[in-house]
Write a protein that holds these residues in place. Structure first.
Motif, PDB file in Angstrom:
ATOM      1  N   HIS A  86       0.845  -1.187   0.000  1.00 61.63           N
ATOM      2  CA  HIS A  86       0.000   0.000   0.000  1.00 61.63           C
ATOM      3  C   HIS A  86       0.889   1.248   0.000  1.00 61.63           C
ATOM      4  CE1 HIS A  86      -3.242  -2.743   0.686  1.00 61.63           C
ATOM      5  NE2 HIS A  86      -2.727  -3.144   1.841  1.00 61.63           N
ATOM      6  N   ASP A 105      -1.397   3.282 -12.712  1.00 60.69           N
ATOM      7  CA  ASP A 105      -1.599   1.979 -13.356  1.00 60.69           C
ATOM      8  C   ASP A 105      -1.109   0.840 -12.463  1.00 60.69           C
ATOM      9  OD1 ASP A 105      -2.683   3.240 -15.549  1.00 60.69           O
ATOM     10  OD2 ASP A 105      -0.881   3.075 -16.796  1.00 60.69           O
ATOM     11  N   ALA A 108      -3.612   0.278  -9.665  1.00 64.64           N
ATOM     12  CA  ALA A 108      -4.812  -0.400 -10.150  1.00 64.64           C
ATOM     13  C   ALA A 108      -4.539  -1.878 -10.424  1.00 64.64           C
ATOM     14  CB  ALA A 108      -5.321   0.288 -11.411  1.00 64.64           C
ATOM     15  N   ALA A 109      -3.388  -2.177 -11.026  1.00 66.32           N
ATOM     16  CA  ALA A 109      -3.064  -3.562 -11.361  1.00 66.32           C
ATOM     17  C   ALA A 109      -2.877  -4.422 -10.114  1.00 66.32           C
ATOM     18  CB  ALA A 109      -1.804  -3.608 -12.226  1.00 66.32           C
ATOM     19  N   ASP A 111      -4.142  -3.656  -7.114  1.00 60.08           N
ATOM     20  CA  ASP A 111      -5.295  -3.495  -6.227  1.00 60.08           C
ATOM     21  C   ASP A 111      -4.853  -3.201  -4.795  1.00 60.08           C
ATOM     22  OD1 ASP A 111      -7.986  -3.323  -5.588  1.00 60.08           O
ATOM     23  OD2 ASP A 111      -8.164  -5.462  -5.137  1.00 60.08           O
ATOM     24  N   VAL A 112      -3.950  -2.222  -4.658  1.00 57.67           N
ATOM     25  CA  VAL A 112      -3.499  -1.804  -3.338  1.00 57.67           C
ATOM     26  C   VAL A 112      -4.110  -0.442  -3.007  1.00 57.67           C
ATOM     27  CG1 VAL A 112      -1.343  -3.107  -3.441  1.00 57.67           C
ATOM     28  CG2 VAL A 112      -1.401  -0.755  -4.306  1.00 57.67           C
ATOM     29  N   ALA A 113      -4.100  -0.091  -1.733  1.00 59.81           N
ATOM     30  CA  ALA A 113      -4.622   1.206  -1.297  1.00 59.81           C
ATOM     31  C   ALA A 113      -3.598   2.301  -1.552  1.00 59.81           C
ATOM     32  CB  ALA A 113      -4.981   1.144   0.183  1.00 59.81           C
ATOM     33  N   SER A 114      -4.102   3.503  -1.802  1.00 58.79           N
ATOM     34  CA  SER A 114      -3.199   4.632  -2.008  1.00 58.79           C
ATOM     35  C   SER A 114      -3.809   5.902  -1.435  1.00 58.79           C
ATOM     36  CB  SER A 114      -2.915   4.837  -3.504  1.00 58.79           C
ATOM     37  OG  SER A 114      -4.090   5.267  -4.192  1.00 58.79           O
ATOM     38  N   PRO A 265     -11.851   3.721  -0.326  1.00 60.81           N
ATOM     39  CA  PRO A 265     -10.919   4.595  -1.054  1.00 60.81           C
ATOM     40  C   PRO A 265     -11.079   6.052  -0.619  1.00 60.81           C
ATOM     41  CG  PRO A 265     -12.074   3.116  -2.556  1.00 60.81           C
ATOM     42  CD  PRO A 265     -12.760   2.998  -1.229  1.00 60.81           C
ATOM     43  N   ASP A 269      -6.517   9.939  -3.681  1.00 61.42           N
ATOM     44  CA  ASP A 269      -5.736   8.753  -4.010  1.00 61.42           C
ATOM     45  C   ASP A 269      -4.848   9.041  -5.212  1.00 61.42           C
ATOM     46  OD1 ASP A 269      -7.476   8.800  -6.140  1.00 61.42           O
ATOM     47  OD2 ASP A 269      -8.469   6.904  -5.661  1.00 61.42           O
ATOM     48  N   ARG A 271      -5.288   8.440  -8.287  1.00 60.08           N
ATOM     49  CA  ARG A 271      -6.014   8.947  -9.448  1.00 60.08           C
ATOM     50  C   ARG A 271      -6.152  10.464  -9.363  1.00 60.08           C
ATOM     51  NH1 ARG A 271     -11.109   5.137  -8.825  1.00 60.08           N
ATOM     52  NH2 ARG A 271     -10.618   5.765  -6.676  1.00 60.08           N
TER      53      ARG A 271
END
Length: 289
Positions: A86, A105, A108-109, A111-114, A265, A269, A271
């Motif tokens: 994460h 990217d 997303a690939a 699937d970790v938290a940010s 989320p 983040d 994004r």
């Protein structure tokens, strides 16, 4: 959550390290830096272990907190996300759109938290004020001015920062301005920019649905003229929020840690960090026109 800190500069020493060491929900396992002696010093300060290799620290933890210049943060964030870790990152997310997109990217690939630490968005009073303005709507225009004196005041701990010297107020305090304008006025559809004295940049933005905003961004303001002002004008009148951060940066960072630990989320983040980087890059390009 076991966390590793990447970075040993003033921001890591004054904000990241103290908040991580004190937070009951995380264990600060280790510290890595480009200078081993600095890593040893910061690790000793917070009861952690110094690491001589960033990947070794990434392998030893559940999450990484990064307090490094943006051009160094992005590739390390990609490596950490790819390893399933994460991410608690700082702003700006990256120095280029390409690097910022690579981080998004990778997150997303894997699937970790940010969470990206846009400081004011984790200041309780400021975030509550922004939520009220966003709910009110019908804003005609806004402004977010950051007159920093990092390079004009005596004794700033950040004055020796090469990346701030190179990238200036647009990239250092521009993320602050965008982090408060976007949640209230909406995404940006048009960017204009012009230069002022020193590293000063004047931004003019158009937002989805028609509102406009401006921002003055600098790290070289005269100390007596330094300060922050955020203001929205519209059907409800004028809403003003002066002086920026109301609480401490360490307290705000503790809430960023809370956000990383939460199951849902967060709006700030990678994004959102990518979108801010895109707008900053568009402003940089507009300065060259």
């Amino acid at each position: 959550m076991r966390v590793g800190l990447l970075g040993t500069g003033p921001w890591a020493l004054r904000t990241h390290g103290p908040a991580l060491a004190a937070h009951p929900g995380v264990e600060l396992v280790g510290v890595w830096g480009r200078r081993p002696e600095a890593a040893a010093r910061v690790a000793a300060e917070f009861g952690a272990r110094p690491y001589g290799d960033a990947d070794a620290l990434i392998d030893a933890v559940d999450a990484v907190a990064i307090a490094l210049p943006p051009h160094l943060q992005a590739p390390l964030a990609v490596r950490a996300a790819t390893a399933g870790r994460h991410l608690l990152l700082d702003k700006p997310l990256a120095a280029t759109v390409e690097d910022a997109r690579a981080v998004a990217d990778a997150v997303a690939a894997a699937d970790v938290a940010s969470v990206v630490f846009f400081t004011l968005r984790f200041d309780t009073e400021t975030e509550e004020w922004l939520e009220r303005q966003a709910a009110a709507g019908e804003w005609y225009t806004g402004r977010a001015d950051w007159y920093g004196a990092v390079f004009s005041a005596v004794g700033s701990p950040y004055a020796d920062s090469p990346w701030r010297r190179e990238m200036g107020g647009l990239w250092d305090v521009g993320p602050h301005a965008l982090s408060v304008l976007l949640p209230v006025l909406g995404d940006v559809t048009e960017v204009r920019a012009s230069r002022g004295p020193g590293d000063t940049v004047h931004l003019t933005l158009r937002h989805v649905g028609g509102p406009s905003s401006t921002a003055v961004l600098t790290l070289t303001a005269p100390p007596a003229g330094a300060g922050v002002a955020v203001e929205f004008r519209g059907a409800h009148g004028v809403a003003a929020h002066l002086d920026g951060l109301r609480g401490s940066a360490t307290d705000a960072y503790a809430r960023a840690i809370d956000a990383l630990l939460a199951a849902t989320p967060h709006p700030c983040d990678v994004r959102f960090g990518l979108r801010v980087t895109e707008i900053l890059a568009a402003a940089e390009a507009a300065l060259g026109e």
